[in-house]
Each structure stands twice: as C-alpha cells, then as structure tokens.
Design an enzyme around this catalytic site. Structure first.
Site, mmCIF file in Angstrom:
data_model
loop_
_atom_site.group_PDB
_atom_site.id
_atom_site.type_symbol
_atom_site.label_atom_id
_atom_site.label_comp_id
_atom_site.label_asym_id
_atom_site.label_seq_id
_atom_site.Cartn_x
_atom_site.Cartn_y
_atom_site.Cartn_z
ATOM 1 N N TYR A 101 0.849 -1.194 0.000
ATOM 2 C CA TYR A 101 0.000 0.000 0.000
ATOM 3 C C TYR A 101 0.883 1.242 0.000
ATOM 4 O O TYR A 101 1.911 1.282 0.693
ATOM 5 C CB TYR A 101 -0.872 0.001 1.269
ATOM 6 C CG TYR A 101 -1.673 1.266 1.455
ATOM 7 C CD1 TYR A 101 -2.986 1.352 0.995
ATOM 8 C CD2 TYR A 101 -1.102 2.395 2.067
ATOM 9 C CE1 TYR A 101 -3.717 2.527 1.156
ATOM 10 C CE2 TYR A 101 -1.829 3.566 2.224
ATOM 11 C CZ TYR A 101 -3.133 3.626 1.762
ATOM 12 O OH TYR A 101 -3.840 4.784 1.902
ATOM 13 N N GLU A 189 -3.623 7.346 -3.986
ATOM 14 C CA GLU A 189 -3.499 6.100 -3.240
ATOM 15 C C GLU A 189 -3.338 4.938 -4.210
ATOM 16 O O GLU A 189 -4.081 4.844 -5.192
ATOM 17 C CB GLU A 189 -4.750 5.879 -2.379
ATOM 18 C CG GLU A 189 -4.682 4.613 -1.538
ATOM 19 C CD GLU A 189 -6.002 4.330 -0.812
ATOM 20 O OE1 GLU A 189 -6.064 4.512 0.408
ATOM 21 O OE2 GLU A 189 -6.963 3.920 -1.486
#
Ligand code: GDP
Ligand code: MN
Length: 383
Positions: A101, A189
């Site tokens: 991530y 993101e």
C-alpha cells in the site's frame, strides 16, 4: 473531484508510474475489443467511485473473449454499494507475487502532507489501521521542502517491504509525490501496489482526488468531469462555465461571488423562503454572463421567482444593469425577477433598470427587501 480508477491510472501514467495497458468499455463488445488490445489474460474491472469492488464481484480475471463477455455482462449494471456500474476498465492481468500500500494525502491538522506505506496491501487501509496500526509506516512531509529519495527509502524500510521490492517502491513513491504535488491532488493512493512475479513494482489500482481549487490551472481536467452524474441544470450551467448548486426550493438565485450567493440563500431562508439553487456568476457580470445565468435558472421548473443579487465592485452598476437589460431582451424569462443592485455606481445602474421595470421586473434597494419580494412572488413563505 474524485477520479475513476481508469482516470487515476491515466493521471499516474503522466508521471511515469507503471500501470497496466488497458482500455475503457461501456458495452460487452467494447470490453472484448479492449481485451484484445490489452492482451490476454485480462482483468475486467467495474468503474465506480467506491472501494471494495473486488469483494463485491466487480473485479474478474478473463482468459478469452467468452470469459470477457461473461464477466463484462455480469459487472455492467451491477450495484456496488449504491453505485451502478456503467463503465468498465479492461487491463492486461498482472502476475502478482505480493501486495503493498502507498499513499499521499493532506493532513490538515498537521499542516503537512502525510505519506503512508504498508507491506499489507489489498485490504482497506482503515482495516489495517484498526487491526495492526504498526503495519503502516507514516511520514509527514513539509510542503516547503518536499519529499526526497532518503525519505522514500526510510518509509519503505520502516514498512518492512522486502529487499527485492525496495528500489521499485522508492522510485514509485517519488513519482507518486510529484503526481500529488505538481498534479494538485488532495489524495493519491495505490492499493495494491504490487510486486510482480518477475520482480517489478507496479500500481494495480488508483485512487486520485484532485484539488478543485487548482482547477483554474488545469484546463485538461475538464475531460475527467463525469458529466453523466450531473443533473440537467448542472450540465447546462457547466457547459456555460457557471458555478451552479441545485437545491429544492422555489427562489432561483443569481449573485456575483460565492460568498454573496451563500448569504443570499441565508437571507431567503431568513424571510421564510427556500432557494431553488444558487448560481455564482463571478466578478464579470456582463450581459452575456447574465443572459446565460438567466437561461439556466429559467430552465428550472422549480423556480417561481428569480432573485438577482449583484454587488458592483470592479464591474460597475451601470454595466450590470445594461447586462440585465440585454439579457432580458435575449432570453424569454418565465418567472418574475427581483433585482438588488448595490456597490459601485449603483444609482446609475438603478436608473437604467427603472426604464424597464414592470410587475415582472422589480428593483429593490436592499438585500432584505429584495428577498422578501422574491419570496412573496414565489408564492409566499414556506415556513
Ligand atoms: P478494489 O477492490 O476496489 O480496491 O479493486 P482493486 O483494483 O484493488 O482490485 C481488487 C483486488 O483484485 C486486488 O487487491 C488484487 O488482489 C486483485 N487484482 C486486481 N487486478 C489484478 C491482476 O491484474 N492480477 C491479479 N492477480 N490480481 C488482481
Ligand atoms: Mn484497491
């Protein structure tokens, strides 16, 4: 403005962040065409602005045209958390070894950017934050000094990414920061950021929120606007370059400046009325802008009276008045109009308006008087 995944990936690609080749599709046959171009196997992905598409059945692997038809047919029209899928993104499938991530976002409280990296990707970051907060490496980035390779390295090490993924992740983080900073985003993101089985680090998903306050320097953002999601009035307003907010009352509001437009809504409410919308025509309230604004308001069947509230600043009162008169000649307006004109050369402006006043076009000296009159003409107070 939130982007769809495919738009986010187009944005990433501009900053050289590796993403898979693919194409958009609005029909099953377009999905097959996109799959042929991307090369099998492919992943067929629902384009909706909500997370967890994978779990909801909106992300499927397909090895041949029949599988693409099957999955595309199932995913189009699917309701994912209240969002109906109308578009697909079909990309070449990636052979995934590990999922991580990475994100940058604005931490308003800290007056700084916040970078987050985790070796636990593919799950929602909120879940990781709840279950295993230590698994997220965080770093505040000073907007004045920016983000360098050293900081990227430290994040990747603290997040515990394996050696084989480190250099690739460091490269992507630096590019992702440029995308966020130069690209005027509030959020970028990548979840998951993946390590492929042949050792490359790659963005498999993209979530991008652009900072609307920077739109003036990004004319190219226009193509990201999801015109389909707007209602008819908003579409018409946007096509004419006006800032429009649709509400559900009966008084249509035109004002110059968002602050004045909002105050006008308040005053209409204060005297018992209810705004149907508010339309900010900005500083240059010339005839053309005024005509466009009246046309947009006029197309709204909810509007029973129009309240034009203009405070002349740089634009002088007589210019505004001439604009209104010219607009009235150009557009056939249904509801009655109440005008409050104040500020620079207001008296000259009112003089011009007196020449065209009638029971359908009424000038009032103050905002409060004008609001009362508009509410009365709209059928009276609603509360
Ligand atoms: P989200 O569920 O809305 O976040 O959609 P994602 O784009 O993140 O996809 C969900 C999951 O599908 C990812 O976490 C991956 O595990 C999987 N996935 C997506 N694309 C691929 C791919 O090309 N190859 C493989 N192996 N898995 C993929
Ligand atoms: Mn994802």
């Amino acid at each position: 403005m939130d982007l769809f995944e495919y738009q986010g990936k187009q944005y990433f690609a501009r900053y050289d962040i590796p993403v898979s080749a693919g194409g958009v599709a609005d029909t099953v046959e377009e999905a097959v065409t996109a799959a042929e171009a991307a090369g099998y196997p492919v992943v067929v992905k629902a384009q909706v602005q909500v997370g967890g598409r994978g779990k909801a059945g909106g992300v499927k692997l397909a090895n041949d045209p029949d599988e693409v038809r099957f999955h595309a047919g199932n995913i189009l029209g699917l309701d994912i958390k209240g969002h109906v899928v109308r578009r697909l993104w079909v990309e070449h499938a990636t052979d995934v070894a590990e999922e991580y991530y990475a994100s940058f976002t604005l931490d308003r409280g800290a007056k700084a950017h916040l970078a987050m990296v985790s070796a636990r990707g593919g799950v929602e970051i909120e879940t990781v934050a709840d279950e295993d907060p230590g698994a997220i490496a965080r770093l505040h980035v000073d907007p004045a000094t920016g983000f360098d390779e050293q900081q990227a390295r430290s994040l990747v090490e603290r997040a515990g990414l394996p050696d084989k993924a480190r250099q690739g992740a460091i490269d992507i983080l630096q590019k992702l920061f440029r995308c966020y900073d130069e690209g005027d985003a509030d959020l970028v993101e990548i979840n998951p950021l993946v390590l492929t089985s042949d050792g490359r680090v790659h963005a498999l998903d993209a979530k991008v929120t652009l900072d609307d306050n920077a739109a003036f320097r990004h004319p190219e953002w226009d193509r990201f606007r999801d015109i389909d999601e707007l209602d008819e009035r908003e579409r018409l307003a946007r096509s004419k370059g006006l800032q429009y907010v649709g509400l559900d009352g009966t008084v249509g509001i035109i004002a110059n400046g968002a602050g004045l437009a909002m105050s006008t809504c308040d005053v209409v409410n204060q005297v018992g009325g209810s705004p149907a919308n508010f339309l900010d025509i900005g500083g240059g309230a010339n005839a053309e802008v005024m005509a466009n604004a009246l046309e947009v308001i006029n197309s709204d069947p909810l509007v029973k009276a129009i309240f034009v509230n203009i405070f002349g600043g740089i634009t002088r009162g007589e210019e505004v008045a001439k604009g209104i008169v010219a607009a009235l000649e150009a557009v056939d307006i249904g509801p009655p109009i109440v005008i409050r004109l104040d500020g620079t050369n207001a008296e000259e402006g009112r003089e011009i308006l007196r020449g065209v006043e009638s029971d359908r076009l009424i000038s009032q000296p103050t905002m409060l008087d004008a609001a009362r009159k508009a509410v009365e003409l709209a059928g009276g107070a609603v509360r």
